[in-house]
Each structure stands twice: as structure tokens, then as C-alpha cells.
Motif scaffolding. Structure first.
Motif, mmCIF file in Angstrom:
data_model
loop_
_atom_site.group_PDB
_atom_site.id
_atom_site.type_symbol
_atom_site.label_atom_id
_atom_site.label_comp_id
_atom_site.label_asym_id
_atom_site.label_seq_id
_atom_site.Cartn_x
_atom_site.Cartn_y
_atom_site.Cartn_z
ATOM 1 N N ALA A 1 49.744 38.154 54.039
ATOM 2 C CA ALA A 1 48.889 38.227 52.838
ATOM 3 C C ALA A 1 47.768 39.238 53.036
ATOM 4 N N GLY A 2 47.375 39.893 51.964
ATOM 5 C CA GLY A 2 46.297 40.878 52.054
ATOM 6 C C GLY A 2 44.936 40.204 52.223
ATOM 7 N N ASN A 3 43.840 41.006 52.390
ATOM 8 C CA ASN A 3 42.497 40.448 52.550
ATOM 9 C C ASN A 3 42.095 39.707 51.291
ATOM 10 N N ARG A 4 41.476 38.579 51.496
ATOM 11 C CA ARG A 4 41.042 37.793 50.337
ATOM 12 C C ARG A 4 39.903 38.491 49.599
ATOM 13 N N SER A 5 39.990 38.486 48.334
ATOM 14 C CA SER A 5 38.955 39.117 47.501
ATOM 15 C C SER A 5 38.037 38.064 46.920
ATOM 16 N N THR A 6 36.828 38.494 46.595
ATOM 17 C CA THR A 6 35.905 37.557 45.949
ATOM 18 C C THR A 6 36.336 37.250 44.536
ATOM 19 N N ASN A 7 37.173 38.145 44.022
ATOM 20 C CA ASN A 7 37.694 37.916 42.686
ATOM 21 C C ASN A 7 38.654 36.758 42.725
ATOM 22 N N SER A 8 38.423 35.756 41.948
ATOM 23 C CA SER A 8 39.260 34.555 41.958
ATOM 24 C C SER A 8 40.690 34.847 41.546
ATOM 25 N N SER A 9 40.879 35.936 40.787
ATOM 26 C CA SER A 9 42.246 36.237 40.358
ATOM 27 C C SER A 9 43.113 36.709 41.508
ATOM 28 N N SER A 10 42.475 37.233 42.582
ATOM 29 C CA SER A 10 43.256 37.706 43.720
ATOM 30 C C SER A 10 43.332 36.693 44.839
ATOM 31 N N PHE A 11 42.647 35.586 44.634
ATOM 32 C CA PHE A 11 42.653 34.561 45.678
ATOM 33 C C PHE A 11 44.053 33.966 45.812
ATOM 34 N N GLY A 12 44.524 33.880 47.015
ATOM 35 C CA GLY A 12 45.859 33.299 47.251
ATOM 36 C C GLY A 12 46.998 34.299 47.091
ATOM 37 N N GLN A 13 46.680 35.619 47.130
ATOM 38 C CA GLN A 13 47.730 36.641 46.995
ATOM 39 C C GLN A 13 48.734 36.536 48.132
ATOM 40 N N GLN A 14 50.056 36.568 47.821
ATOM 41 C CA GLN A 14 51.118 36.427 48.803
ATOM 42 C C GLN A 14 51.469 37.781 49.415
ATOM 43 N N GLY A 15 52.076 37.794 50.668
ATOM 44 C CA GLY A 15 52.547 39.018 51.309
ATOM 45 C C GLY A 15 53.800 39.549 50.615
ATOM 46 N N SER A 16 54.139 40.822 50.877
ATOM 47 C CA SER A 16 55.311 41.452 50.256
ATOM 48 C C SER A 16 56.558 41.270 51.128
ATOM 49 N N ILE A 17 57.717 41.261 50.484
ATOM 50 C CA ILE A 17 59.008 41.131 51.169
ATOM 51 C C ILE A 17 59.856 42.344 50.808
ATOM 52 N N ASN A 18 60.425 42.994 51.863
ATOM 53 C CA ASN A 18 61.238 44.205 51.669
ATOM 54 C C ASN A 18 62.675 43.946 52.117
ATOM 55 N N ASN A 19 63.637 44.390 51.327
ATOM 56 C CA ASN A 19 65.057 44.318 51.672
ATOM 57 C C ASN A 19 65.572 45.724 51.968
ATOM 58 N N GLN A 20 66.534 45.802 52.874
ATOM 59 C CA GLN A 20 67.122 47.098 53.191
ATOM 60 C C GLN A 20 68.618 46.910 53.449
ATOM 61 N N PHE A 21 69.450 47.650 52.717
ATOM 62 C CA PHE A 21 70.901 47.557 52.839
ATOM 63 C C PHE A 21 71.449 48.949 53.181
#
Length: 518
Positions: free
Chosen positions: A138-158
Motif C-alpha cells: 500500500a502507498g503512504n497514507r494521506s491525511t485526505n480521508s478519501s485516500s485512507f486505506g488505499q490498496q497496493g497494485s497487482i501486476n500480471n505478466q503472460f
């Protein structure tokens, strides 16, 4: 890994030009490779020279040398002895002898190695497919409540790709490897033929030795019967007071000695019988041959000129092929001094979205030559070249020694047959003389004009002469088989490319049975 951008389905002019240059480079490299390929470095092989006599010194007078019209595959050479039991045993040996089976397996292995070497002429093509899934935190938590709890990214490669590599045979290294393996295959075929011929000849010689012991056993049994009659006569004369008891004891001693010799003869016969069992691939415990006294004379065995022995002896052919293989190894070692060229290509599809994997924007490819050369190796290549030359010289010496030994084998058996033929005539005369002397002395003893010691001496002389005659007859048959083997049996070098690798290779058998060499 170079690949086209996934976001674009077209190529830029710069990309097209770069691709064209790469393709031209590949084409030039391939053209150069094809032009240079086949330029093998290293010495070309020639059969080593060997001393060749003009004729056989020990050949008896009038001994026939085979004519060109006599050249054909003689196949089952043992049939010249016209012995049904021997023919049956040889057939069983060809099917079940385990030593032959070992060399047959070695031949099949050598044949497979030729295919393995030939595979280097062709490019190697492979395929690969992969799928991976990776995630970030997960990225750095922001003081903005809308970004609180942001999840990490998932990448697929075929990925799905094909790749090919090819190393042109610029300096003949692959070609020489193939030639070396071919020579090894031919040598293995000759080794198989030599093992088969050796086993067949050993069986025939052991068989005739056993039959010679059967003849000697019959002689011993007859001698025991004659000594029993002599003992009975002596006992009757002793009962009448004509002779002393010492004559009876001497007669008993002679009889018992003959009985012991008859029993001892059975030990040697049993050992020969067990040896035959092993040769035909059967347990000695379940194998037996009925007694049959030897009643045969060696057939006439004409042969080719001495020069033909190089083609008739499988052991000579095997040694010569090993020398040829060693010569190819010199070229392989020398080829290591030159640079190697490898052409490679790869292409396929790569995408982060499985449904778009096989689309044009997901394509990627790479082409390119690779030239490599060793600058410094601390004398490794020089040492390997010297070792290859020394190995070749060793194989040449082995080949020449094999040829010399082959001529010795022929001369030894020719001398043996020639001398034994004269000896058996004299020995037959000795037997006749001994039997006549025994008959006269027996009559004199019955008349009381000679002592019993004269009878014992005459009986011993007659028995020894007969035993020697039976032994010579067996030796003649053994030498006859030895000559057939020394001349190569029914084999010729052309069969090296026709071996099947089985325990029993098919052979062409003429309807008219002729003597080997004729």
C-alpha cells in the motif's frame, strides 16, 4: 529483452531500418557459414600401411588359394564339418550366448551415438510459456480521508515464445564428430562379429575336444576289458602253478591303473560339457551331451591371398576403424583454435493481459549472430591436440600389431595342420606295430616262453600309441577350426554397415556349402 512496444501495433521507420539491417546481417552470416561449412580442418584419414607377405610360409604343398569367383558370404562356416550336433549347438549359441549379447548391446549404443552426433547439424528449437502475478504494498497514507486505506497494485505478466539456435559447422568439427561416431559404429559391428566368431570357434573347438575325450574313453573302456582278460588268464595260470603270484599282482595293478584313468577322463569331459553349456547360454546343471567318439577328419580349407585377411578378420577391421575414429578426433581438437558462430532467433508474445496475449501489439522478436573465440587457454587446446595425435598413433600401432598377430594365427594353424597330418600317418603305423607286437607277446606268454613283464610292456606301449592317435585326431580338428577362425570365418568387412545389432545377425548362406576361404 528487446520487444516492440505493447501500446503500438505499427513499426516506426527507424525500427524497420534497424530490423532490415539485422536481417541482412543474419543473411550474410548464414551465407558465410554455408560457404565455409565443410571446410574441415585437420588431417584426412588414410588406412595405415602394414607389412604384407606375398604368400603363407606354412601353407602345405598343393594348398589351394581361393579364386575371385569363390568370394561370397560363407555364413555358417561350421557346417563344413557335417556334424548335426555341432550345427545344433552353434544355432543355440547364436541365439543365447551372453557375451555376444553384450557386444550386440554395445553396437546398438554406438549406432545411437551416430544419431546423437548428426543432431548437431540441425538447429535447436524450443518453446516456453510463463505466467506471473506480482503485487506491491500500500502507498503512504494521506491525511485526505478519501485516500485512507488505499490498496497496493497487482501486476500480471503472460509470455509465449519460440526460440531457435544453430551453430554452423564452419571448421568441420561436427562432421568429424559424426565420422568418428560412424567409425565407432563400424568398429562396434566388427567387435560384435569378432565376439560371435570367437564364441563359435571356441564352441567348435571345445566340442571336438569333448568328442576326442569320448574316443579316448572308448579306448580306455576297451583297454580295461582287455586288462581284465589278461588278469583272468594270469590268475588261471597262477592257479595251475605256471606263474608266480607277482604276475597276478602286476596284472591287477595294471587293470586298476586303467580303471582310474577311465574315471579321470570323465572329469575333463564333464568340464568341457559345462563349458559348452555356458557358451550356448544354458545352466551347466541342466545340459548334457551323449557320448559320441570323434570320427572326423579336417576338411580342406582353401583361403584368400594374405592381403584379403585385412577384409576377412573382424578384429583387424575393428582396430582399423578405431584408428579412423582417432584421426577424426585430431580434427576436432584443431577446430577448437578457430572461432565459433552461433545464429539465434527468438519471437513470441508478451502481455500483462491474457486476452490480449496473441494480438499484434504483444509481439516481440530478436535476431542475431554470436561469434566467439578463445584468446588464451593456458595451452589447453595444444595439449588436447597433442593427446589426440598420440591416441591416433596408439591406435595405429594397435592396428598394425593386430595385423601381425592375424598372420601369426594363420601361420600357426597352417603349420599345426600340416605337421599333424604327417604325424597322424606315422602314429597310425605305430599303433599297428604296437598291436602286432602285443599279439605276438601274448602268444609267447601263453606258451610260457616270455615273462609277464613283457606282456605289461607291450600292453602299455599299445595303449599309449592308441591314446596318442586319438589325441592327435582331436588336435587336428581343433587346428582346423583355428584356421577357419584365423581366416575370418564367414565374415567380411562389408558387413560392418549391415549389422543389425541383434544377438544373431542375418547372414546369407549359400545352398552349396563350401570350406571357408574357398
Amino acid at each position: 529483452m528487446p520487444y516492440c512496444p505493447a501500446a503500438s501495433a505499427s513499426f516506426s521507420p527507424r525500427t524497420v531500418n534497424r530490423t532490415a539491417r539485422q536481417l541482412r546481417a543474419i543473411a550474410v552470416a548464414a551465407a558465410v557459414a554455408m560457404a565455409v561449412a565443410g571446410c574441415a580442418v585437420g588431417p584426412d584419414y588414410q588406412r595405415p600401411a602394414t607389412p604384407m607377405p606375398a604368400s603363407y610360409k606354412e601353407a602345405p604343398q598343393g594348398w589351394k588359394v581361393a579364386q575371385p569367383s569363390d568370394q561370397f558370404d560363407r555364413g555358417e562356416w561350421w557346417t563344413i564339418y557335417n556334424d548335426a550336433s555341432l550345427n545344433d549347438l552353434e544355432a543355440r549359441l547364436n541365439q543365447s550366448n551372453q557375451s555376444i549379447a553384450q557386444f550386440a548391446a554395445a553396437y546398438r549404443q554406438a549406432r545411437a551415438l551416430v544419431g546423437e552426433a548428426r543432431a548437431s547439424y540441425f538447429p535447436t528449437i524450443g518453446a516456453s510459456a510463463s505466467a506471473s502475478r506480482a503485487g506491491t504494498g500500500a502507498g503512504n497514507r494521506s491525511t485526505n480521508s478519501s485516500s485512507f486505506g488505499q490498496q497496493g497494485s497487482i501486476n500480471n505478466q503472460f509470455s509465449l515464445a519460440l526460440d531457435a539456435t544453430w551453430e554452423p559447422d564452419l571448421w568441420g568439427s561436427i562432421g568429424r564428430t559424426v565420422n568418428a561416431q560412424k567409425a565407432g559404429q563400424q568398429g562396434a559391428a566388427a567387435d560384435l562379429a569378432n565376439a560371435r566368431l570367437s564364441a563359435q570357434a571356441t564352441l567348435a573347438q571345445t566340442y571336438f575336444q569333448l568328442r576326442s575325450l569320448d574316443a579316448q574313453q572308448k579306448l580306455l573302456d576297451d583297454t580295461v576289458g582287455a586288462y581284465q582278460q589278461s588278469l583272468k588268464l594270469t590268475q588261471n595260470q597262477y592257479a595251475q602253478g605256471i606263474v608266480a603270484r607277482s604276475d597276478v599282482i602286476q596284472a591287477q595293478t595294471q587293470l586298476q591303473s586303467a580303471q582310474a584313468a577311465a574315471i579321470d577322463n570323465g572329469v575333463a569331459r564333464a568340464q568341457y560339457e559345462h563349458a559348452i553349456a555356458v557358451l550356448v547360454g544354458e545352466p551347466a546343471s541342466t545340459f548334457s551331451l551323449p557320448a559320441m567318439p570323434l570320427d572326423a577328419t579336417p576338411p580342406t580349407v582353401p583361403a584368400e591371398m594374405p592381403s584379403a585377411i585385412l577384409e576377412r578378420r573382424p578384429d583387424i577391421a575393428s582396430a582399423e576403424r578405431k584408428a579412423a575414429a582417432a584421426n577424426e578426433q585430431i580434427g576436432i581438437a584443431i577446430a577448437a583454435y578457430f572461432p565459433s558462430l552461433t545464429l539465434s532467433a527468438q519471437g513470441g508474445f508478451e502481455s500483462s493481459v491474457l486476452s490480449q496475449l496473441l494480438r499484434a501489439p504483444s509481439r516481440f522478436w530478436t535476431l542475431g549472430p554470436d561469434i566467439a573465440a578463445t584468446i588464451f587457454d593456458g595451452g589447453l587446446r595444444a595439449a588436447r591436440t597433442d593427446a589426440a595425435r598420440a591416441a591416433y598413433d596408439q591406435n595405429v600401432a594397435t592396428y598394425r600389431q593386430t595385423v601381425l598377430t592375424a598372420f601369426q594365427d594363420v601361420e600357426d594353424n597352417l603349420a599345426s595342420l600340416r605337421i599333424l597330418e604327417k604325424e597322424i600317418v606315422v602314429q597310425q603305423q605305430a599303433v599297428e606295430s604296437a598291436q602286432q607286437a602285443l599279439a605276438i607277446i601274448n602268444n609267447q606268454y601263453k606258451a610260457g616262453t616270455v615273462a609277464f613283464i613283457n606282456v605289461l610292456t607291450a600292453q602299455t606301449t599299445a595303449f599309449t600309441a592308441q591314446q596318442k592317435l586319438a589325441s592327435i585326431a582331436g588336435q587336428r580338428m581343433v587346428s582346423s577350426v583355428g584356421l577357419v577362425k584365423a581366416l575370418g570365418g564367414g565374415w567380411d568387412a562389408g558387413q560392418m554397415d549391415r549389422e543389425t545389432g541383434g544377438v544373431e545377425a542375418p547372414v546369407a548362406v549359400s545352398a552349396e556349402k563350401r570350406a571357408p576361404g574357398g
